[in-house]
Design a protein around this motif. Structure first.
Motif, PDB file in Angstrom:
ATOM      1  N   LEU A   1       7.597   1.900 -11.097  1.00 54.89           N
ATOM      2  CA  LEU A   1       8.241   1.569 -11.933  1.00 54.89           C
ATOM      3  C   LEU A   1       8.996   2.889 -12.622  1.00 54.89           C
ATOM      4  CD1 LEU A   1       9.794  -1.489 -11.856  1.00 54.89           C
ATOM      5  CD2 LEU A   1       8.897  -0.394 -14.109  1.00 54.89           C
ATOM      6  N   ILE A   2       8.185   3.994 -13.297  1.00 52.08           N
ATOM      7  CA  ILE A   2       8.758   4.783 -14.268  1.00 52.08           C
ATOM      8  C   ILE A   2       9.519   5.612 -13.136  1.00 52.08           C
ATOM      9  CG2 ILE A   2       8.259   6.801 -15.275  1.00 52.08           C
ATOM     10  CD1 ILE A   2       5.715   4.855 -16.534  1.00 52.08           C
ATOM     11  N   CYS A   3       9.033   6.434 -12.021  1.00 53.93           N
ATOM     12  CA  CYS A   3       9.233   7.048 -11.111  1.00 53.93           C
ATOM     13  C   CYS A   3      11.348   6.438 -11.098  1.00 53.93           C
ATOM     14  CB  CYS A   3       8.983   7.553  -9.628  1.00 53.93           C
ATOM     15  SG  CYS A   3       6.756   8.542 -10.504  1.00 53.93           S
ATOM     16  N   MET A   4      10.759   5.255 -10.385  1.00 57.04           N
ATOM     17  CA  MET A   4      12.185   4.471  -9.536  1.00 57.04           C
ATOM     18  C   MET A   4      12.990   5.229 -10.738  1.00 57.04           C
ATOM     19  SD  MET A   4      11.044   1.840  -7.808  1.00 57.04           S
ATOM     20  CE  MET A   4      11.526   0.198  -8.044  1.00 57.04           C
ATOM     21  N   GLU A   5      13.095   4.589 -11.993  1.00 53.54           N
ATOM     22  CA  GLU A   5      14.157   4.677 -13.375  1.00 53.54           C
ATOM     23  C   GLU A   5      14.386   6.058 -13.340  1.00 53.54           C
ATOM     24  OE1 GLU A   5      15.447   1.807 -13.906  1.00 53.54           O
ATOM     25  OE2 GLU A   5      16.886   3.645 -15.860  1.00 53.54           O
ATOM     26  N   LEU A   6      13.281   7.624 -12.958  1.00 52.05           N
ATOM     27  CA  LEU A   6      13.773   8.455 -12.712  1.00 52.05           C
ATOM     28  C   LEU A   6      14.675   9.893 -12.213  1.00 52.05           C
ATOM     29  CD1 LEU A   6      10.667   9.823 -13.753  1.00 52.05           C
ATOM     30  CD2 LEU A   6      12.111  10.628 -14.805  1.00 52.05           C
ATOM     31  N   LEU A   7      14.230   8.659 -10.800  1.00 54.83           N
ATOM     32  CA  LEU A   7      15.290   8.619  -9.343  1.00 54.83           C
ATOM     33  C   LEU A   7      16.326   8.763  -9.812  1.00 54.83           C
ATOM     34  CD1 LEU A   7      12.488   9.182  -7.191  1.00 54.83           C
ATOM     35  CD2 LEU A   7      13.593  10.327  -7.860  1.00 54.83           C
TER      36      LEU A   7
ATOM     37  N   ARG B   1      -0.001  10.491 -12.182  1.00 51.48           N
ATOM     38  CA  ARG B   1       0.022  10.292 -10.879  1.00 51.48           C
ATOM     39  C   ARG B   1       0.439   9.948 -10.460  1.00 51.48           C
ATOM     40  NH1 ARG B   1      -2.390  14.131 -11.653  1.00 51.48           N
ATOM     41  NH2 ARG B   1      -3.099  13.614  -9.724  1.00 51.48           N
ATOM     42  N   THR B   2       1.326  10.177  -9.651  1.00 51.65           N
ATOM     43  CA  THR B   2       2.439   9.410  -8.252  1.00 51.65           C
ATOM     44  C   THR B   2       3.049  11.349  -7.954  1.00 51.65           C
ATOM     45  OG1 THR B   2       3.364   7.931 -10.009  1.00 51.65           O
ATOM     46  CG2 THR B   2       4.300   8.071  -8.207  1.00 51.65           C
ATOM     47  N   GLY B   3       2.936  11.066  -6.792  1.00 47.42           N
ATOM     48  CA  GLY B   3       3.171  11.788  -5.560  1.00 47.42           C
ATOM     49  C   GLY B   3       3.828  11.269  -4.408  1.00 47.42           C
ATOM     50  N   TRP B   4       4.093  11.803  -3.559  1.00 45.11           N
ATOM     51  CA  TRP B   4       5.251  11.631  -1.849  1.00 45.11           C
ATOM     52  C   TRP B   4       4.440  11.935  -0.567  1.00 45.11           C
ATOM     53  CZ3 TRP B   4       7.842  13.429  -5.721  1.00 45.11           C
ATOM     54  CH2 TRP B   4       8.632  14.423  -5.135  1.00 45.11           C
ATOM     55  N   LEU B   5       4.167  11.236   0.229  1.00 40.33           N
ATOM     56  CA  LEU B   5       3.712  12.128   1.438  1.00 40.33           C
ATOM     57  C   LEU B   5       4.847  11.702   2.630  1.00 40.33           C
ATOM     58  CD1 LEU B   5       0.728  11.762   2.714  1.00 40.33           C
ATOM     59  CD2 LEU B   5       2.430  10.438   4.190  1.00 40.33           C
ATOM     60  N   VAL B   6       5.105  12.793   3.240  1.00 38.33           N
ATOM     61  CA  VAL B   6       7.100  13.184   4.237  1.00 38.33           C
ATOM     62  C   VAL B   6       5.740  13.044   5.328  1.00 38.33           C
ATOM     63  CG1 VAL B   6       8.675  12.490   4.822  1.00 38.33           C
ATOM     64  CG2 VAL B   6       8.734  13.314   3.059  1.00 38.33           C
TER      65      VAL B   6
ATOM     66  N   ILE C   1       0.791  -1.374   0.169  1.00 37.72           N
ATOM     67  CA  ILE C   1      -0.043  -0.166  -0.174  1.00 37.72           C
ATOM     68  C   ILE C   1       0.540   0.925   0.263  1.00 37.72           C
ATOM     69  CG2 ILE C   1      -1.498   1.215   0.942  1.00 37.72           C
ATOM     70  CD1 ILE C   1      -2.952  -1.525   2.496  1.00 37.72           C
ATOM     71  N   GLU C   2       1.557   1.154   0.957  1.00 43.13           N
ATOM     72  CA  GLU C   2       2.558   2.319   1.093  1.00 43.13           C
ATOM     73  C   GLU C   2       3.900   2.593  -0.316  1.00 43.13           C
ATOM     74  OE1 GLU C   2       2.495  -0.412   2.793  1.00 43.13           O
ATOM     75  OE2 GLU C   2       1.855   0.974   4.874  1.00 43.13           O
ATOM     76  N   GLY C   3       3.395   1.521  -0.723  1.00 46.26           N
ATOM     77  CA  GLY C   3       4.440   1.923  -2.602  1.00 46.26           C
ATOM     78  C   GLY C   3       5.693   0.606  -2.633  1.00 46.26           C
ATOM     79  N   PHE C   4       6.112   0.678  -3.378  1.00 49.20           N
ATOM     80  CA  PHE C   4       7.376  -0.338  -3.810  1.00 49.20           C
ATOM     81  C   PHE C   4       8.724   0.738  -2.509  1.00 49.20           C
ATOM     82  CE2 PHE C   4       5.882  -1.492  -7.824  1.00 49.20           C
ATOM     83  CZ  PHE C   4       5.456  -2.744  -7.042  1.00 49.20           C
ATOM     84  N   PRO C   5       9.472  -0.419  -1.477  1.00 47.67           N
ATOM     85  CA  PRO C   5      10.528  -0.041  -0.845  1.00 47.67           C
ATOM     86  C   PRO C   5      11.112   0.674  -1.641  1.00 47.67           C
ATOM     87  CG  PRO C   5       9.193  -2.010  -0.668  1.00 47.67           C
ATOM     88  CD  PRO C   5       9.149  -1.647  -1.825  1.00 47.67           C
ATOM     89  N   GLN C   6      12.153   0.396  -2.566  1.00 42.23           N
ATOM     90  CA  GLN C   6      12.946   0.909  -3.309  1.00 42.23           C
ATOM     91  C   GLN C   6      12.735   2.410  -3.519  1.00 42.23           C
ATOM     92  OE1 GLN C   6      11.462  -2.194  -4.631  1.00 42.23           O
ATOM     93  NE2 GLN C   6      13.149  -3.112  -5.352  1.00 42.23           N
ATOM     94  N   LEU C   7      11.550   2.483  -4.359  1.00 38.18           N
ATOM     95  CA  LEU C   7      10.988   3.560  -4.872  1.00 38.18           C
ATOM     96  C   LEU C   7      11.472   4.663  -3.421  1.00 38.18           C
ATOM     97  CD1 LEU C   7       9.687   5.912  -6.451  1.00 38.18           C
ATOM     98  CD2 LEU C   7       7.364   4.728  -6.753  1.00 38.18           C
TER      99      LEU C   7
END
Lengths: 508, 508
Positions: free
Chosen positions: A379-385, A348-353, A156-162
């Motif tokens: 996955l796309i955001c992971m590759e971008l980062l 449609r990807t953001g994040w919360l801290v 739910i929280e997202g892929f650990p790597q991301l």
């Protein structure tokens, strides 16, 4: 549909066919929307004349049991096609959904919908600035990778790597955090919605900047919160007043966009940030820090073109201010950001801290809502980062957008009529301009749209009362070449509208 | 951080350094979480001994102004690290989010979390069955295409081409509809959440199948709806009772899974479907039709292994039943489905078919929530549908899953203790079994998990009262080779648990 016709019966063949079909339809053996065979085909199958089938179909149509649609065929009607009677929608819709103030949205659409106008209104990037080639390349690389999991289920929280990559990213921006404190969102707005659901009871007070991102106002108001605007100036929220507001209203939340605010473009300096966080903590009030623009940092403009304010004569290196979230670790600040403004809203990807209590509560809600953010987007955001390409992309964007900001400032300096004031945004998308006295933004918008330029009137963002004296200009949305003619057109329109208002005795 | 040390001062160098850093920290010039240079580096920069920096850092640590983390470095502490005082979370969380009954979720997790057990519990596919190669291929093809728009912003309702493809898909399945009636969702559960927000006021009555998908119960209850269970039998909801329930409770919504129901595996026959829709229309009550499994249709099983019920002796071609949505056009039925059960949950893509009033209302809500479903996920689904590869994939899945269903039926027939009953699901994921009298599912689950097999106890899904006599077995989740040993293990455990209960005088 095994239809048996009796050629020796006294009942005409077409009538036998009608009876057989009607029985099947009424009994439900032929369901609603079943496509009947074409007349010619059924005739051949039954060994009858095509006219027989035609006559049968016409009879069934007259009974409302079947209907033909040109080019699509003949279908069994649903029973209510005969009965009529739509649901009583206005009674069925919830109070919650009725609380959405549709006219605001309509007003925003109105401002944005001017097909051939130069667009300073829309609150998103120019589609031409979305880095299609980069995204295509990054996506294909991500999907081709050996440990492909772009379509596998994610926590739910997202892929650990991301989450790890985002925690690193935030730590570099001055927000020390672990992957555990990061949740991947389906856009920052979803984070806002989730915070409202997690925290806001009807009647709770929420403090916001006096002019702010209007979907936030909608989200709080639809939850029946009491929304109070705190005054702003060119340095953002007047945190010197905040203690008084907290004392009086006992807010549960403070919603703020401290950096390159929407719509005012203002950036809170360090001492205000500290004052905001300390005041919130003193009153045990949570802070939602919305930071979609923080990385789009252009600094002060070069001094050759004079501007009304901050021009210090020397170019300074743009320096990102630490987000509010970086100023406390007790958990009062919930930080939201997104790839929508720096890469593309389509992901449609953001994040919360946030504190682990917040993450856990919001994860429990999301379990019943959307489970997790699209794995392919993640996955796309992971590759971008992880490839570092996002940094280079944002760097390039800052050059382009900083230049557009300067073009707009120059054009305003050249064309603005007397009495017009504006700020010098240090980053983000928006410039906030005050119209000459007595001019009303909504009235101006009509004229401007006719003239071929559009903007967002300040009223859209105002919490308490109309703010018809301000307009929001998005300097990143248009093409660079459109900025000078667009501002010229706008300023001409302002002058004309002023004159005509004068002539009429005005709306002052 | 330009630090100037005075070598001629009487103040020790380490103390000068402490003072300079303390001032910067307290004034905010060094923000919270700022990463200080490593001791060696700072020593070199200042031209002092490393021990001097070490001593200064130690002093600042003792004052609580900085902190070191092994392997990560030394950071400025946020001011509250010193003040302490976490937010009073239990006071801050909303009533709405408190209404989520966490123990249900915990119970589900409990059932699913048995690492080495044969898993009949988890309500999703075996990850090995997710068609990675297909998805990788389709994704790359989609991203390589000339009119790439997988990361561009989409309309709220979804990309027009995808809505068109889904409308065609639904029309083939007996739901005649236009693209305008289709909205792309971030999973079917989001559709449920959106319907709750669009329609449910506190106190509204919602009718559901007596045992149903428990996140739906959560969604309705968290909105303070009154949820009433309608009895079910092996053919699904007892629609003959529905008029009485509507007369008594005036429901605003009926939530139903008419095809391969979760958890009961039951499928409503045509006459019940008609009765449900007609009753709902008579009482102006909306129907939410949740149909995640409808395309996974295996038909009745081959007759060689006798089962308790439907075995008619002849294999029949599986025939998909028309969804409820296909039976009316007035707008009473809101249809939800998803790619999660047939392709992968990772895509987070589902769809809704409904009247234009519903689409418009829900679009207004989504504008404040998640805007639209991830463009990359949409692009992948478009390619899956337009290439026709999804049809072949689902066809293959039906063969595999139908076979697993048969394996489970065979194993039950062979090993089930006396008094155990089960249905023959015609499709979907789930078989619903009734335990021998007196055995309680929750008790059995403990024993079964120890033995190495797990399932979902019926209580999880029960609306009104405990349903401790039923268990849900997911026959698609395990590997085919695990089914026979898993059922054997389960049946042995049932027999043992029964005996020990007998021995103790039991829990009957």
């Amino acid at each position: 549909m095994p239809i048996m016709l009796n050629r020796h019966s006294s009942v005409p063949l077409y009538r036998q066919l009608v009876n057989a079909l009607r029985e099947d339809i009424v009994s439900g053996a032929l369901a609603a929307n079943y496509k009947l065979p074409p007349e010619r085909e059924l005739a051949e199958r039954l060994g009858v004349n095509r006219a027989t089938v035609l006559q049968a179909y016409q009879q069934l149509k007259s009974e409302g049991l079947i209907a033909s649609h040109v080019g699509r065929g003949t279908f069994v009607c649903a029973s209510d096609d005969r009965q009529g009677g739509a649901p009583p929608w206005q009674i069925l819709f919830s109070d919650y959904s009725n609380r959405f103030t549709y006219h605001d949205i309509a007003a925003a659409d109105q401002a944005q919908r001017a097909p051939n106008a130069i667009d300073f209104a829309t609150g998103s990037q120019n589609p031409a600035d979305i880095p299609d080639d980069l995204l295509r390349d990054v996506s294909i690389r991500a999907f081709e990778s050996a440990d492909f999991h772009g379509t596998q289920e994610s926590p739910i929280e997202g892929f650990p790597q991301l989450r790890e990559l985002l925690a690193d990213h935030m730590t570099r921006r001055g927000v020390r955090c672990d992957a555990d404190n990061v949740m991947v969102l389906s856009g920052a707005e979803q984070g806002l919605d989730l915070c409202v659901r997690a925290f806001v009871n009807p009647g709770d007070c929420v403090l916001v900047e006096q002019s702010t991102f209007f979907p936030a106002l909608q989200a709080f108001r639809s939850a029946d919160a009491r929304v109070i605007g705190v005054p702003i100036d060119e340095h953002g929220m007047r945190t010197d007043l905040l203690d008084g507001y907290c004392k009086r209203f006992h807010p549960k939340l403070i919603f703020t966009i401290p950096t390159f605010q929407n719509p005012s473009g203002a950036t809170m300096p360090l001492h205000r940030r500290r004052e905001l966080v300390e005041t919130a903590m003193r009153y045990q009030c949570l802070v939602i820090e919305d930071d979609p623009y923080g990385e789009l940092c252009y600094g002060e403009r070069l001094a050759e073109g004079p501007t009304d304010a901050l021009a210090s004569g020397k170019p300074r290196r743009p320096r990102e201010l630490t987000p509010l979230k970086g100023m406390e670790n007790a958990g009062y600040v919930i930080y939201l950001s997104t790839f929508s403004k720096t890469v593309t809203p389509g992901l449609r990807t953001g994040w919360l801290v946030a504190d682990s209590h917040v993450i856990a509560r919001i994860a429990a809600l999301r379990r019943m809502i959307d489970q997790h953010t699209s794995s392919s987007s993640q996955l796309i955001c992971m590759e971008l980062l992880s490839s570092g390409r996002i940094g280079r992309h944002i760097g390039r964007l800052c050059e382009i957008y900083g230049h557009r900001r300067d073009l707009m400032l120059d054009a305003l300096h050249r064309y603005a009529p007397e009495g017009m004031r504006w700020n010098t945004p240090l980053g983000g998308y928006y410039l906030w301009a005050r119209l000459p006295d007595g001019l009303r933004a909504a009235r101006l918008l009509d004229d401007a749209r006719h003239a071929g330029v559009t903007f967002m009137p300040g009223d859209m963002f105002a919490v308490d009362e109309d703010d018809s004296s301000h307009i929001r200009l998005n300097f990143v949305r248009p093409d660079s070449r459109q900025i000078e003619p667009g501002i010229r057109l706008l300023c001409d329109t302002i002058a004309e509208t002023e004159q005509s208002a004068d002539g009429h005795g005005g709306e002052r």
